[in-house]
Design a protein around this motif. Structure first.
Motif, PDB file in Angstrom:
ATOM      1  N   SER A   1      96.912  34.574  61.545  1.00 45.60           N
ATOM      2  CA  SER A   1      97.330  35.959  61.772  1.00 45.60           C
ATOM      3  C   SER A   1      97.947  36.566  60.516  1.00 45.60           C
ATOM      4  O   SER A   1      97.731  37.753  60.218  1.00 45.60           O
ATOM      5  CB  SER A   1      98.319  36.041  62.941  1.00 45.60           C
TER       6      SER A   1
ATOM      7  N   GLN B   1      95.176  37.583  58.099  1.00 46.12           N
ATOM      8  CA  GLN B   1      94.535  38.842  58.491  1.00 46.12           C
ATOM      9  C   GLN B   1      95.395  40.037  58.097  1.00 46.12           C
ATOM     10  O   GLN B   1      94.902  41.038  57.564  1.00 46.12           O
ATOM     11  CB  GLN B   1      94.276  38.840  59.993  1.00 46.12           C
ATOM     12  N   SER B   2      96.696  39.962  58.341  1.00 45.05           N
ATOM     13  CA  SER B   2      97.601  41.070  58.024  1.00 45.05           C
ATOM     14  C   SER B   2      97.695  41.303  56.523  1.00 45.05           C
ATOM     15  O   SER B   2      97.875  42.437  56.076  1.00 45.05           O
ATOM     16  CB  SER B   2      99.002  40.782  58.575  1.00 45.05           C
TER      17      SER B   2
ATOM     18  N   ARG C   1     101.265  30.257  61.954  1.00 45.20           N
ATOM     19  CA  ARG C   1     100.784  31.644  61.943  1.00 45.20           C
ATOM     20  C   ARG C   1      99.848  31.939  60.772  1.00 45.20           C
ATOM     21  O   ARG C   1      99.656  33.098  60.406  1.00 45.20           O
ATOM     22  CB  ARG C   1     101.971  32.609  61.899  1.00 45.20           C
TER      23      ARG C   1
END
Length: 276
Positions: A82, A85-86, A79
């Protein structure tokens, strides 16, 4: 499977410390068994006993911690994009999410890990100019600790619910030439039977060594956890809930095996919050 949390876990007091408490249930799969080896006793003929305390089988903290560490590592690799990005990570810091291998001089096996998404050792060096953390410590150390630096998670031993748990185990080694039992090859042992449930509370410090969970750790003015340093979220509770839901709980959900004898069907478990 454990669902995402809608609010932070209950805080538990231990002396002057406050810790989030997650009640964990570990169930041995119905079509499997559990064997985490203990030390054979000279007073019995069992050569392969399970790890026990006062006659009861226990899932030791070290076994659970090792399995959880591996799942967090795999999650970070899978992950990485993702999560980056978060967490508002700039492109040159995405690599700080990679789990690190423990040694500065990688073995051949560890070289293979580098090709599978790991990075070299992340460590702290105390130099004349101050603290040097290089590319920062990896997120695994944030939860579970690294050399000389404690993590936020405290892992317990897990004890079984009341009931009969033991299955006597006999294993026989077959002689390849005669295709019969080899001389002296009968080995007796124990298994924890299918369906046995273990319980314990996984604890996570709200604050440890002066650092608040959800914020990057700082030592000597140097930020250790660069993967957290660019995050725009300012609310500590929201940061904490994100780390529970996006890293810790998915890693627990992915924890499907504990102990040994996997080649003969052992070690399959279901891990969930005890409230589910």
């Amino acid at each position: 499977m454990t669902s995402p949390l809608t609010q932070l876990p209950v805080l538990q007091k231990m002396g002057s410390q406050s810790l989030f408490s997650l009640p964990i249930k570990i169930k041995v799969a119905d079509d499997s068994f559990l064997h985490i080896g203990g030390t054979p006793s000279p007073l019995t003929d069992k050569k392969l006993p399970v790890f026990s305390v006062d006659g009861e089988p226990v899932i030791p903290a070290t076994s659970f911690k090792g399995a959880l560490r591996h799942q967090i590592e795999q999650l970070l690799i899978e992950r990485k994009t993702s999560l980056a990005q978060s967490l508002n990570l700039p492109s040159d810091r995405v690599g700080t999410l990679k789990p690190s291998i423990p040694a500065s001089r990688a073995t051949r096996a560890e070289q293979d890990l580098l090709a599978k998404g790991y990075r070299g050792q992340s460590e702290i060096k105390i130099e004349e100019r101050g603290v040097n953390a290089g590319e920062g410590l990896c997120p695994v150390s944030y939860f579970l600790g690294a050399n000389g630096l404690e993590g936020f998670i405290r892992v317990p031993n897990f004890f079984p619910s009341a009931g009969e748990w033991r299955i006597d185990q006999t294993r026989i080694r077959i002689d390849r030439q005669t295709k019969t039992a080899a001389s002296g090859a009968i080995v007796t042992g124990e298994q924890v039977k299918p369906g046995t449930v273990f319980n314990g509370n996984l604890l996570l410090f709200q604050e440890r060594q002066g650092a608040v969970f959800g914020r990057p750790r700082v030592l000597g003015g140097t930020t250790l956890d660069l993967w957290l340093a660019s995050w725009a979220e300012k609310d500590d509770a929201k940061r904490q809930l994100f780390l529970f839901n996006e890293i810790l709980l998915p890693a627990l959900n992915n924890l499907k095996f504990l102990g040994g004898q996997k080649s003969i069907g052992g070690g399959m478990v279901d891990v969930s919050l005890a409230t589910n």
